[in-house]
Design a protein around this motif. Sequence first.
Motif, mmCIF file in Angstrom:
data_model
loop_
_atom_site.group_PDB
_atom_site.id
_atom_site.type_symbol
_atom_site.label_atom_id
_atom_site.label_comp_id
_atom_site.label_asym_id
_atom_site.label_seq_id
_atom_site.Cartn_x
_atom_site.Cartn_y
_atom_site.Cartn_z
ATOM 1 N N ILE A 129 0.849 -1.184 0.000
ATOM 2 C CA ILE A 129 0.000 0.000 0.000
ATOM 3 C C ILE A 129 0.887 1.237 0.000
ATOM 4 O O ILE A 129 1.727 1.412 0.882
ATOM 5 C CB ILE A 129 -0.916 0.022 1.243
ATOM 6 N N MET A 130 0.693 2.078 -1.011
ATOM 7 C CA MET A 130 1.431 3.328 -1.109
ATOM 8 C C MET A 130 0.566 4.455 -0.552
ATOM 9 O O MET A 130 -0.644 4.483 -0.791
ATOM 10 C CB MET A 130 1.777 3.648 -2.563
ATOM 11 N N ALA A 165 -0.283 8.302 -0.848
ATOM 12 C CA ALA A 165 -0.120 9.394 -1.807
ATOM 13 C C ALA A 165 -1.289 10.349 -1.683
ATOM 14 O O ALA A 165 -2.413 9.934 -1.392
ATOM 15 C CB ALA A 165 -0.041 8.838 -3.232
ATOM 16 N N GLY A 197 -4.297 9.327 -3.582
ATOM 17 C CA GLY A 197 -4.737 7.960 -3.387
ATOM 18 C C GLY A 197 -6.200 7.905 -2.996
ATOM 19 O O GLY A 197 -6.850 8.930 -2.792
ATOM 20 N N ILE A 243 6.065 9.480 -4.131
ATOM 21 C CA ILE A 243 6.302 8.119 -4.629
ATOM 22 C C ILE A 243 6.090 8.136 -6.136
ATOM 23 O O ILE A 243 5.133 8.737 -6.628
ATOM 24 C CB ILE A 243 5.344 7.120 -3.944
ATOM 25 N N LYS A 300 5.260 6.970 -10.035
ATOM 26 C CA LYS A 300 4.181 6.223 -10.701
ATOM 27 C C LYS A 300 4.585 4.764 -10.846
ATOM 28 O O LYS A 300 3.778 3.858 -10.659
ATOM 29 C CB LYS A 300 3.866 6.835 -12.064
ATOM 30 N N LYS A 344 3.919 3.088 -7.546
ATOM 31 C CA LYS A 344 2.469 2.999 -7.325
ATOM 32 C C LYS A 344 1.867 1.878 -8.182
ATOM 33 O O LYS A 344 0.974 1.166 -7.729
ATOM 34 C CB LYS A 344 1.790 4.324 -7.652
ATOM 35 N N ALA A 364 2.122 -1.552 -6.598
ATOM 36 C CA ALA A 364 1.368 -1.753 -5.352
ATOM 37 C C ALA A 364 -0.018 -2.309 -5.636
ATOM 38 O O ALA A 364 -0.555 -2.142 -6.733
ATOM 39 C CB ALA A 364 1.248 -0.429 -4.606
ATOM 40 N N LYS A 403 -2.526 -1.280 -3.749
ATOM 41 C CA LYS A 403 -3.450 -0.193 -3.405
ATOM 42 C C LYS A 403 -2.654 1.085 -3.135
ATOM 43 O O LYS A 403 -1.552 1.039 -2.606
ATOM 44 C CB LYS A 403 -4.259 -0.585 -2.163
ATOM 45 N N THR A 404 -3.246 2.215 -3.508
ATOM 46 C CA THR A 404 -2.692 3.520 -3.167
ATOM 47 C C THR A 404 -3.782 4.276 -2.426
ATOM 48 O O THR A 404 -4.905 4.392 -2.917
ATOM 49 C CB THR A 404 -2.260 4.294 -4.432
ATOM 50 N N SER A 423 -4.910 7.602 0.447
ATOM 51 C CA SER A 423 -4.631 8.919 1.007
ATOM 52 C C SER A 423 -5.163 8.944 2.431
ATOM 53 O O SER A 423 -6.253 8.433 2.697
ATOM 54 C CB SER A 423 -5.322 9.994 0.170
#
Length: 151
Positions: free
Chosen positions: A71-72, A74, A77, A105, A107, A110, A113, A115-116, A118
């Motif tokens: 999970i990123m 961002a 996100g 991070i 692209k 991302k 991953a 999931k991204t 926020s």
Amino acid sequence: MDISVFSIQKSRSNSFENEIKEYIKMSMKFANVTDNIIFNDKIAKAQSAGKQEALKAYDEAYEPNLKGFCIMLAERGAPLTSDEFAKIFEQNTQLSFFIGGAYGISKNLKDKAQKTISLSKMTMAHKIAKLVLFEQIFRGLCINANHPYHK
């Protein structure tokens, strides 16, 4: 369950370390939670050189740690409620969270991953985002365990 949080962070001073350690300690009754801080000379030099160099250095530092459900964090996100966030824990036994450095991070990362997300529509300092993430990890674990913390 194993939950790892990775962050690009120059130093630990004034970074809510005591509060984060407390959330990790409270979370340990539900999962093995680790705080992994990454910073090296290559990242320092790359950040001084500019955004593209920094993002490449972050990718090189993070890619060996892309394990489990990744999970990123961002700013663009997906926004989640605490209950939606908790569902991620129900469906996975190994989670890895990644907080970007000064330039975020890439692209490329991302895209690797699952999931991204926020943490807020507002931009926050990395150290504050990290504290919020650890609190939400504890909250999500409590929601799934029917622990009264969430109430």
